[in-house]
Write an enzyme that holds these catalytic residues in place. Structure first.
Site, PDB file in Angstrom:
ATOM      1  N   GLY A   1     -30.484 -35.924  42.099  1.00 44.52           N
ATOM      2  CA  GLY A   1     -31.409 -34.795  42.139  1.00 44.52           C
ATOM      3  C   GLY A   1     -30.919 -33.508  41.513  1.00 44.52           C
ATOM      4  N   SER A   2     -29.893 -33.578  40.668  1.00 47.27           N
ATOM      5  CA  SER A   2     -29.404 -32.322  40.077  1.00 47.27           C
ATOM      6  C   SER A   2     -30.443 -31.716  39.140  1.00 47.27           C
ATOM      7  CB  SER A   2     -28.064 -32.525  39.353  1.00 47.27           C
ATOM      8  OG  SER A   2     -28.241 -33.195  38.125  1.00 47.27           O
ATOM      9  N   ASN A   3     -31.187 -32.564  38.409  1.00 47.81           N
ATOM     10  CA  ASN A   3     -32.243 -32.019  37.541  1.00 47.81           C
ATOM     11  C   ASN A   3     -33.379 -31.423  38.363  1.00 47.81           C
ATOM     12  OD1 ASN A   3     -31.905 -32.459  34.478  1.00 47.81           O
ATOM     13  ND2 ASN A   3     -31.135 -34.374  35.376  1.00 47.81           N
TER      14      ASN A   3
ATOM     15  N   ILE B   1     -44.104 -46.131  36.474  1.00 43.51           N
ATOM     16  CA  ILE B   1     -45.380 -45.457  36.732  1.00 43.51           C
ATOM     17  C   ILE B   1     -46.490 -46.362  36.192  1.00 43.51           C
ATOM     18  CG2 ILE B   1     -46.765 -43.413  36.202  1.00 43.51           C
ATOM     19  CD1 ILE B   1     -44.384 -42.714  37.941  1.00 43.51           C
TER      20      ILE B   1
ATOM     21  N   ASN C   1     -40.864 -37.495  31.392  1.00 42.35           N
ATOM     22  CA  ASN C   1     -39.616 -38.104  31.863  1.00 42.35           C
ATOM     23  C   ASN C   1     -38.460 -37.580  31.024  1.00 42.35           C
ATOM     24  OD1 ASN C   1     -37.897 -40.021  33.219  1.00 42.35           O
ATOM     25  ND2 ASN C   1     -37.998 -41.339  31.405  1.00 42.35           N
TER      26      ASN C   1
ATOM     27  N   HIS D   1     -34.675 -38.883  29.654  1.00 43.49           N
ATOM     28  CA  HIS D   1     -33.823 -40.071  29.513  1.00 43.49           C
ATOM     29  C   HIS D   1     -32.488 -39.644  28.887  1.00 43.49           C
ATOM     30  CE1 HIS D   1     -32.964 -44.322  29.213  1.00 43.49           C
ATOM     31  NE2 HIS D   1     -32.454 -44.078  28.013  1.00 43.49           N
TER      32      HIS D   1
END
Ligand code: GRF
Length: 191
Positions: free
Chosen positions: A12-14, A88, A102, A104
């Protein structure tokens, strides 16, 4: 003000970085994080940030009904996948298609697709003796890591000295700089 739902499966750093960098001034609010992994680090970060984090199983996400209902109730305009490993599909894609992005950790179309996540990506890049890697931010369609590219940023790879971890750290730094910039620009261009 655009309301953004972040989907995350891991550290979850982003997610934390987006929420910290984008606020009212940038026209963004983050009412909700959706997570498909009860053990993910993003729960702790959400708690610290005071953002509601909601769990949906992979099956619930594939069926889509309950998550779509929640996102509709929350008035969500944009879904940002930030380290989200699920696919999704179904109602989610039908209702939010074109409004899902998204990130990547490689230069798509190379080193993407099913199974290409986390350290697998960086291991593959190193195994191929690549001289460059980077990030791809793209719209989401029905295939993994496949929709239209919005932005790519490159960084060097040093195959002789890099490990998957050193490369991952270099790429994370790029993500933390460019993901907020791209999301802010998208929000400003939305009707
Ligand atoms: C990032 O490298 C992102 O590109 C990929 O998953 C990782 C998530 O990292 N999709 P974090 O959970 O945001 O730290």
């Amino acid at each position: 003000m655009k309301r953004i739902a972040i989907f995350a499966s891991g550290n979850g750093s982003n997610a934390e970085n987006l929420i910290a960098q984008l606020g009212e001034k940038e026209g963004c609010s983050f009412p909700i994080i959706v997570c498909d992994n009860l053990k993910a680090g993003v729960w702790e970060r959400a708690k610290k940030l005071g953002v509601r984090c909601v769990h949906f199983s992979r099956t619930e996400l594939a069926e889509g009904g309950a998550v779509c209902e929640l996102l509709k109730k929350e008035g969500i305009d944009l879904i940002v996948l930030a380290g989200f490993l699920g696919k999704i599909s179904g109602p989610l894609l039908e209702q939010f298609g074109g409004h899902i992005v998204n990130i990547h950790p490689a230069l798509l179309p190379r080193f993407g697709g099913k199974g290409m996540y986390g350290h697998h990506v960086h291991e593959a890049v190193l195994a191929h003796n690549e001289r460059f890697s980077g990030i791809t931010i793209h719209f989401v369609d029905a295939e993994y890591d496949h929709g239209a590219t919005i932005c790519q940023v490159t960084c060097p790879v040093y195959p002789e000295i890099d490990t998957p971890d050193t490369l991952a750290n270099r790429i994370h730094r790029l993500e933390h700089i460019y993901f907020p910039i791209v999301v802010r620009d998208l929000v400003q261009r939305m009707e």
